[in-house]
Motif scaffolding. Structure first.
Motif, PDB file in Angstrom:
ATOM      1  N   GLU A   1       0.870  -1.298  -0.051  1.00 50.45           N
ATOM      2  CA  GLU A   1       0.101  -0.064  -0.116  1.00 50.45           C
ATOM      3  C   GLU A   1       0.794   1.284  -0.117  1.00 50.45           C
ATOM      4  N   SER A   2       2.100   1.222   0.415  1.00 51.12           N
ATOM      5  CA  SER A   2       2.936   2.407   0.401  1.00 51.12           C
ATOM      6  C   SER A   2       3.527   2.897  -0.910  1.00 51.12           C
ATOM      7  N   GLY A   3       3.238   4.223  -0.994  1.00 49.69           N
ATOM      8  CA  GLY A   3       4.013   4.708  -2.303  1.00 49.69           C
ATOM      9  C   GLY A   3       3.182   4.735  -3.541  1.00 49.69           C
ATOM     10  N   LEU A   4       1.929   4.049  -3.586  1.00 47.13           N
ATOM     11  CA  LEU A   4       1.176   3.972  -4.835  1.00 47.13           C
ATOM     12  C   LEU A   4       0.738   5.252  -5.262  1.00 47.13           C
ATOM     13  N   GLY A   5       0.956   5.825  -6.533  1.00 43.40           N
ATOM     14  CA  GLY A   5       0.269   6.701  -7.114  1.00 43.40           C
ATOM     15  C   GLY A   5       1.341   8.134  -7.128  1.00 43.40           C
ATOM     16  N   TYR A   6       2.510   8.070  -6.324  1.00 38.94           N
ATOM     17  CA  TYR A   6       3.411   9.122  -6.364  1.00 38.94           C
ATOM     18  C   TYR A   6       4.845   8.511  -5.997  1.00 38.94           C
ATOM     19  N   SER A   7       5.959   9.444  -6.201  1.00 35.73           N
ATOM     20  CA  SER A   7       7.272   8.899  -5.924  1.00 35.73           C
ATOM     21  C   SER A   7       8.200  10.205  -5.127  1.00 35.73           C
ATOM     22  N   VAL A   8       8.975   9.679  -4.265  1.00 27.54           N
ATOM     23  CA  VAL A   8       9.954  10.778  -3.562  1.00 27.54           C
ATOM     24  C   VAL A   8      11.086  11.084  -4.418  1.00 27.54           C
ATOM     25  N   PHE A   9      11.164  10.141  -5.297  1.00 28.73           N
ATOM     26  CA  PHE A   9      12.466  10.436  -6.111  1.00 28.73           C
ATOM     27  C   PHE A   9      12.130  10.649  -7.531  1.00 28.73           C
ATOM     28  N   SER A  10      13.047  11.599  -8.107  1.00 27.60           N
ATOM     29  CA  SER A  10      12.915  12.046  -9.654  1.00 27.60           C
ATOM     30  C   SER A  10      12.891  10.946 -10.624  1.00 27.60           C
ATOM     31  N   ASP A  11      13.589   9.690 -10.401  1.00 28.96           N
ATOM     32  CA  ASP A  11      13.808   8.833 -11.489  1.00 28.96           C
ATOM     33  C   ASP A  11      12.870   7.712 -11.069  1.00 28.96           C
ATOM     34  N   VAL A  12      11.830   7.631 -10.125  1.00 23.43           N
ATOM     35  CA  VAL A  12      11.091   6.598  -9.880  1.00 23.43           C
ATOM     36  C   VAL A  12       9.779   7.047 -10.104  1.00 23.43           C
ATOM     37  N   TYR A  13       9.191   6.713 -11.164  1.00 27.88           N
ATOM     38  CA  TYR A  13       7.947   7.152 -11.710  1.00 27.88           C
ATOM     39  C   TYR A  13       6.734   6.642 -10.918  1.00 27.88           C
ATOM     40  N   PRO A  14       5.315   7.149 -10.981  1.00 30.00           N
ATOM     41  CA  PRO A  14       4.430   6.665  -9.980  1.00 30.00           C
ATOM     42  C   PRO A  14       4.049   5.341 -10.126  1.00 30.00           C
ATOM     43  N   ALA A  15       4.123   4.800 -11.383  1.00 32.10           N
ATOM     44  CA  ALA A  15       3.843   3.238 -11.710  1.00 32.10           C
ATOM     45  C   ALA A  15       4.995   2.437 -11.775  1.00 32.10           C
ATOM     46  N   HIS A  16       6.113   2.860 -11.047  1.00 29.58           N
ATOM     47  CA  HIS A  16       7.199   1.823 -11.171  1.00 29.58           C
ATOM     48  C   HIS A  16       6.783   0.865 -10.314  1.00 29.58           C
ATOM     49  N   TRP A  17       7.400  -0.519 -10.741  1.00 30.56           N
ATOM     50  CA  TRP A  17       6.617  -1.562 -10.177  1.00 30.56           C
ATOM     51  C   TRP A  17       7.424  -1.767  -8.862  1.00 30.56           C
ATOM     52  N   ALA A  18       8.777  -1.144  -8.347  1.00 35.67           N
ATOM     53  CA  ALA A  18       9.177  -1.041  -7.011  1.00 35.67           C
ATOM     54  C   ALA A  18       8.953   0.038  -6.149  1.00 35.67           C
ATOM     55  N   GLY A  19       8.145   1.078  -6.804  1.00 33.33           N
ATOM     56  CA  GLY A  19       7.749   2.355  -6.082  1.00 33.33           C
ATOM     57  C   GLY A  19       7.664   2.257  -4.567  1.00 33.33           C
ATOM     58  N   GLN A  20       6.607   1.557  -4.279  1.00 37.73           N
ATOM     59  CA  GLN A  20       6.098   1.033  -3.021  1.00 37.73           C
ATOM     60  C   GLN A  20       7.396   0.604  -2.132  1.00 37.73           C
ATOM     61  N   TYR A  21       8.026  -0.271  -2.369  1.00 37.33           N
ATOM     62  CA  TYR A  21       9.241  -0.725  -1.734  1.00 37.33           C
ATOM     63  C   TYR A  21      10.233   0.402  -1.377  1.00 37.33           C
ATOM     64  N   ILE A  22      10.499   1.052  -2.578  1.00 40.34           N
ATOM     65  CA  ILE A  22      11.521   2.213  -2.493  1.00 40.34           C
ATOM     66  C   ILE A  22      11.118   3.299  -1.344  1.00 40.34           C
ATOM     67  N   LYS A  23       9.752   3.593  -1.601  1.00 39.87           N
ATOM     68  CA  LYS A  23       9.299   4.595  -0.627  1.00 39.87           C
ATOM     69  C   LYS A  23       9.393   4.245   0.875  1.00 39.87           C
ATOM     70  N   LEU A  24       9.154   2.813   1.223  1.00 34.32           N
ATOM     71  CA  LEU A  24       9.006   2.251   2.482  1.00 34.32           C
ATOM     72  C   LEU A  24      10.502   2.173   2.953  1.00 34.32           C
ATOM     73  N   CYS A  25      11.559   1.846   2.175  1.00 32.75           N
ATOM     74  CA  CYS A  25      12.704   1.653   2.563  1.00 32.75           C
ATOM     75  C   CYS A  25      13.334   3.147   2.899  1.00 32.75           C
ATOM     76  N   ALA A  26      13.218   4.000   2.061  1.00 35.50           N
ATOM     77  CA  ALA A  26      13.538   5.323   2.404  1.00 35.50           C
ATOM     78  C   ALA A  26      12.744   5.952   3.574  1.00 35.50           C
ATOM     79  N   GLU A  27      11.771   5.685   4.178  1.00 36.48           N
ATOM     80  CA  GLU A  27      11.029   5.984   5.355  1.00 36.48           C
ATOM     81  C   GLU A  27      11.597   5.567   6.316  1.00 36.48           C
ATOM     82  N   GLN A  28      11.979   4.236   6.405  1.00 32.46           N
ATOM     83  CA  GLN A  28      12.752   3.527   7.412  1.00 32.46           C
ATOM     84  C   GLN A  28      14.066   3.928   7.595  1.00 32.46           C
TER      85      GLN A  28
END
Length: 290
Positions: free
Chosen positions: A76-103
């Motif tokens: 559920e984390s990070g769907l629809g938007y990205s915190v990084f310039s090169d991770v587009y909103p629909a990137h398959w790993a977007g939710q994982y990347i966001k969660l790793c950055a948060e933690q």
């Protein structure tokens, strides 16, 4: 469905292109079995893990999330938007990347990028795993990357990985690293896998306990048999195969909670003493062939 009384499922090896009987082959298969069963490492639509390829930062992010107590949040984390310039909103790993950055397990670069397709260096992966386990700068001696590599080595995380600082990890190396991670001690002295609710003994995860709690089977499929749920993961003879389906007289197990199905197609008569559908080979011990 018919419950099996006299059946022997022929053990099928998942080839890793490693020398048969060698320590390397045995330990590699064990690591892969563990990560497959826990869904920390998954393959493509054919179940191929591409172990010879380099691990990317996006793939590392997914493995970290799948190895954490927050793994259910990743969907559920990070769907629809990205915190990084090169991770587009629909990137398959977007939710994982966001969660790793948060933690704080992984971070981006000063230019605002994450570089999801960049290869992962050994020290980067070790640093992330140590943070995942709860280690902080106060637990390390020295500067980056020697402090992280030395601590990882002392915990046994890099025992089966060749190379030092600057080495780019293969997906096989990642399997060794994360398999060792589950049995390594946290700062509190307990095996990390125990914090995930896994039974760990001698640095190894009890896979029967991990996946078998709600496992049903073995059963023999009748013609046209259908399950009461739609499997999200299907394993055919020990290898993931999204297109596999039950046929008459197939032997199968399922775990509805995990939405997983294990199918075995090669059979002969005998008595099952012990079997696990989540390992390859299937841990079959036969007594009294008929």
């Amino acid at each position: 469905m018919k419950r099996i009384s006299l059946i022997l499922i022929l053990s099928l090896l998942v080839s890793l292109a490693l020398p048969a009987g060698s320590f390397a082959a045995s330990s590699a298969q064990e690591a892969i079995n563990t990560l497959r069963a826990l869904q920390i490492m998954t393959g493509d639509e054919r179940g191929d893990l591409h172990l010879d390829r380099q691990l990317t930062r996006a793939q590392l992010a997914k493995m970290l999330c799948a190895s954490s107590f927050l793994k259910d949040r990743a969907d559920e984390s990070g769907l629809g938007y990205s915190v990084f310039s090169d991770v587009y909103p629909a990137h398959w790993a977007g939710q994982y990347i966001k969660l790793c950055a948060e933690q704080g397990w992984l971070s981006g670069y000063s230019d605002g990028s994450f570089r999801p397709n960049a290869p992962v260096k050994l020290e980067e992966a070790c640093s992330a795993c140590l943070k995942l386990m709860g280690y902080t700068a106060s637990d390390l001696n020295g500067g980056y990357p020697s402090a992280q590599l030395n601590k990882a080595a002392s915990l046994g995380l890099t025992d089966q990985i060749r190379g030092g600082a600057g080495t780019c990890l293969s997906r096989q190396d990642a399997a060794f690293l994360f398999s060792s991670l589950l049995g390594a001690d946290t700062p509190q002295g307990a095996a990390y896998g125990q914090s995930l609710g896994l039974a760990v003994s001698g640095g190894k995860v009890d896979m029967i306990q991990a996946v078998g709690k709600d496992l049903k089977g073995p059963y023999v499929a009748s013609e046209g048999e259908r399950l009461s749920f739609i499997p999200e993961k299907i394993y055919l003879n020990g290898k993931e195969d999204a297109g596999a389906a039950l046929s008459d007289n197939d032997v199968y197990y399922y775990n509805e909670g995990l939405a997983s199905l294990w199918i075995y197609t090669e059979k002969t008569s005998g008595k099952i003493d012990q079997i696990s559908p989540v390992l390859s080979p299937s841990m079959l011990v036969v007594a009294g062939r008929s």
